[in-house]
Motif scaffolding. Structure first.
Motif, PDB file in Angstrom:
ATOM      1  N   UNK A   1       0.818  -1.219   0.000  1.00  0.00           N
ATOM      2  CA  UNK A   1       0.000   0.000   0.000  1.00  0.00           C
ATOM      3  C   UNK A   1       0.851   1.267   0.000  1.00  0.00           C
ATOM      4  N   UNK A   2       2.052   1.200   0.559  1.00  0.00           N
ATOM      5  CA  UNK A   2       2.873   2.402   0.694  1.00  0.00           C
ATOM      6  C   UNK A   2       3.903   2.580  -0.423  1.00  0.00           C
ATOM      7  N   UNK A   3       4.200   1.519  -1.164  1.00  0.00           N
ATOM      8  CA  UNK A   3       5.201   1.606  -2.225  1.00  0.00           C
ATOM      9  C   UNK A   3       4.550   1.237  -3.552  1.00  0.00           C
ATOM     10  N   UNK A   4       4.292   2.231  -4.371  1.00  0.00           N
ATOM     11  CA  UNK A   4       3.571   1.996  -5.624  1.00  0.00           C
ATOM     12  C   UNK A   4       4.360   1.168  -6.637  1.00  0.00           C
ATOM     13  N   UNK A   5       5.617   0.903  -6.352  1.00  0.00           N
ATOM     14  CA  UNK A   5       6.406   0.025  -7.231  1.00  0.00           C
ATOM     15  C   UNK A   5       6.297  -1.435  -6.821  1.00  0.00           C
ATOM     16  N   UNK A   6       5.898  -1.702  -5.579  1.00  0.00           N
ATOM     17  CA  UNK A   6       5.880  -3.073  -5.050  1.00  0.00           C
ATOM     18  C   UNK A   6       4.835  -3.924  -5.774  1.00  0.00           C
ATOM     19  N   UNK A   7       5.196  -5.196  -5.961  1.00  0.00           N
ATOM     20  CA  UNK A   7       4.326  -6.136  -6.661  1.00  0.00           C
ATOM     21  C   UNK A   7       4.095  -7.351  -5.779  1.00  0.00           C
ATOM     22  N   UNK A   8       2.848  -7.779  -5.664  1.00  0.00           N
ATOM     23  CA  UNK A   8       2.485  -9.008  -4.962  1.00  0.00           C
ATOM     24  C   UNK A   8       2.438 -10.139  -5.976  1.00  0.00           C
ATOM     25  N   UNK A   9       3.119 -11.251  -5.668  1.00  0.00           N
ATOM     26  CA  UNK A   9       3.108 -12.410  -6.558  1.00  0.00           C
ATOM     27  C   UNK A   9       2.624 -13.620  -5.773  1.00  0.00           C
TER      28      UNK A   9
ATOM     29  N   UNK B  24      17.551  -6.282 -11.316  1.00  0.00           N
ATOM     30  CA  UNK B  24      18.350  -5.113 -10.984  1.00  0.00           C
ATOM     31  C   UNK B  24      17.597  -3.819 -10.803  1.00  0.00           C
ATOM     32  N   UNK B  25      16.264  -3.820 -10.980  1.00  0.00           N
ATOM     33  CA  UNK B  25      15.542  -2.544 -10.878  1.00  0.00           C
ATOM     34  C   UNK B  25      15.135  -2.187  -9.446  1.00  0.00           C
ATOM     35  N   UNK B  26      15.477  -3.047  -8.478  1.00  0.00           N
ATOM     36  CA  UNK B  26      15.201  -2.778  -7.056  1.00  0.00           C
ATOM     37  C   UNK B  26      13.708  -2.588  -6.770  1.00  0.00           C
ATOM     38  N   UNK B  27      12.871  -3.250  -7.546  1.00  0.00           N
ATOM     39  CA  UNK B  27      11.426  -3.183  -7.318  1.00  0.00           C
ATOM     40  C   UNK B  27      11.041  -4.229  -6.275  1.00  0.00           C
TER      41      UNK B  27
ATOM     42  N   UNK C 142      18.114 -11.883  -9.673  1.00  0.00           N
ATOM     43  CA  UNK C 142      18.326 -10.442  -9.688  1.00  0.00           C
ATOM     44  C   UNK C 142      17.094  -9.603  -9.444  1.00  0.00           C
ATOM     45  N   UNK C 143      15.954 -10.234  -9.123  1.00  0.00           N
ATOM     46  CA  UNK C 143      14.730  -9.490  -8.825  1.00  0.00           C
ATOM     47  C   UNK C 143      14.713  -9.112  -7.347  1.00  0.00           C
ATOM     48  N   UNK C 144      13.990  -8.047  -7.064  1.00  0.00           N
ATOM     49  CA  UNK C 144      13.787  -7.732  -5.660  1.00  0.00           C
ATOM     50  C   UNK C 144      14.348  -6.394  -5.265  1.00  0.00           C
ATOM     51  N   UNK C 145      14.226  -6.137  -3.979  1.00  0.00           N
ATOM     52  CA  UNK C 145      14.221  -7.066  -2.864  1.00  0.00           C
ATOM     53  C   UNK C 145      12.967  -7.952  -2.861  1.00  0.00           C
ATOM     54  N   UNK C 146      13.186  -9.225  -2.555  1.00  0.00           N
ATOM     55  CA  UNK C 146      12.113 -10.223  -2.557  1.00  0.00           C
ATOM     56  C   UNK C 146      11.779 -10.623  -1.130  1.00  0.00           C
ATOM     57  N   UNK C 147      10.493 -10.585  -0.808  1.00  0.00           N
ATOM     58  CA  UNK C 147      10.005 -10.899   0.530  1.00  0.00           C
ATOM     59  C   UNK C 147       9.072 -12.106   0.510  1.00  0.00           C
ATOM     60  N   UNK C 148       9.013 -12.798   1.619  1.00  0.00           N
ATOM     61  CA  UNK C 148       8.105 -13.919   1.839  1.00  0.00           C
ATOM     62  C   UNK C 148       7.024 -13.484   2.817  1.00  0.00           C
ATOM     63  N   UNK C 149       5.785 -13.876   2.557  1.00  0.00           N
ATOM     64  CA  UNK C 149       4.686 -13.599   3.492  1.00  0.00           C
ATOM     65  C   UNK C 149       4.549 -14.796   4.437  1.00  0.00           C
ATOM     66  N   UNK C 150       4.831 -14.545   5.712  1.00  0.00           N
ATOM     67  CA  UNK C 150       4.697 -15.578   6.736  1.00  0.00           C
ATOM     68  C   UNK C 150       3.259 -16.076   6.816  1.00  0.00           C
ATOM     69  N   UNK C 151       3.089 -17.357   7.008  1.00  0.00           N
ATOM     70  CA  UNK C 151       1.793 -18.011   7.167  1.00  0.00           C
ATOM     71  C   UNK C 151       0.934 -17.984   5.899  1.00  0.00           C
ATOM     72  N   UNK C 152       1.412 -17.331   4.844  1.00  0.00           N
ATOM     73  CA  UNK C 152       0.764 -17.379   3.548  1.00  0.00           C
ATOM     74  C   UNK C 152      -0.681 -16.920   3.518  1.00  0.00           C
ATOM     75  N   UNK C 153      -1.416 -17.470   2.564  1.00  0.00           N
ATOM     76  CA  UNK C 153      -2.798 -17.079   2.345  1.00  0.00           C
ATOM     77  C   UNK C 153      -3.737 -17.691   3.373  1.00  0.00           C
ATOM     78  N   UNK C 154      -3.450 -18.938   3.795  1.00  0.00           N
ATOM     79  CA  UNK C 154      -4.367 -19.595   4.734  1.00  0.00           C
ATOM     80  C   UNK C 154      -3.682 -20.422   5.813  1.00  0.00           C
ATOM     81  N   UNK C 155      -2.370 -20.382   5.905  1.00  0.00           N
ATOM     82  CA  UNK C 155      -1.641 -21.022   6.996  1.00  0.00           C
ATOM     83  C   UNK C 155      -1.648 -22.538   6.983  1.00  0.00           C
ATOM     84  N   UNK C 156      -0.966 -23.089   7.986  1.00  0.00           N
ATOM     85  CA  UNK C 156      -0.903 -24.539   8.158  1.00  0.00           C
ATOM     86  C   UNK C 156      -2.230 -25.091   8.683  1.00  0.00           C
ATOM     87  N   UNK C 157      -2.332 -26.389   8.678  1.00  0.00           N
ATOM     88  CA  UNK C 157      -3.508 -27.062   9.228  1.00  0.00           C
ATOM     89  C   UNK C 157      -3.530 -26.839  10.733  1.00  0.00           C
TER      90      UNK C 157
END
Length: 137
Positions: free
Chosen positions: A17-25, A75-78, A101-116
């Motif tokens: 929401x704060x960085x208009x260059x950031x992309x969710x994958x 290399x574009x630091x997106x 060379x993409x990134x900075x790349x982040x991981x979302x903890x617990x993902x979309x729906x988490x573990x069982x």
């Protein structure tokens, strides 16, 4: 750490929401997107991509190419935020993206729906459980 780091779902949303260059994958499978739902990127200008980390045949051999097709350039630091079901595949995706060379790349903890959970069901933690925007395809 071979990628930029881990974010809680809320921290991921705040970055998007704060960085208009950031992309969710979202790196889950097509079946997961269709059966479970996907993050709704409407509020962040639609900056989201669906790129499978694995396919029914195994690892997606076009993963890096598909990241480029989604608008990422090495290399574009997106900032790129990777999401999967529980936060495991997205670590591997963030590592692969960083190596390419993409990134900075982040991981979302617990993902979309988490573990069982103790009841044998998913969905007690993660993106949806935290009330972040999501929709069905």
């Amino acid at each position: 750490m071979p990628y930029a780091g881990d974010l809680t779902p809320q921290q991921a949303w705040d970055l998007l929401a704060s960085d208009e260059r950031a992309l969710l994958v979202d790196v889950r499978t097509n079946a997961e997107w269709r059966l479970i739902g996907v993050p709704d990127a409407t509020e962040i200008g639609g900056r989201a991509a669906l790129v499978e980390w694995t396919t029914p045949q195994g690892l997606n051999p076009r993963f890096v190419d598909e990241l480029a097709e989604a608008g990422l350039t090495p290399g574009d630091e997106r900032p790129v935020v990777f999401l999967c079901r529980s936060g495991v595949r997205s670590v591997a995706a963030a590592q692969a993206a960083t190596a390419a060379g993409f990134g900075p790349a982040y991981n979302v903890l617990r993902g979309f729906e988490g573990d069982v959970g103790p009841d044998g069901q998913r969905g007690h933690v993660g993106w949806r459980a935290e009330g972040l925007p999501w929709t069905t395809l």
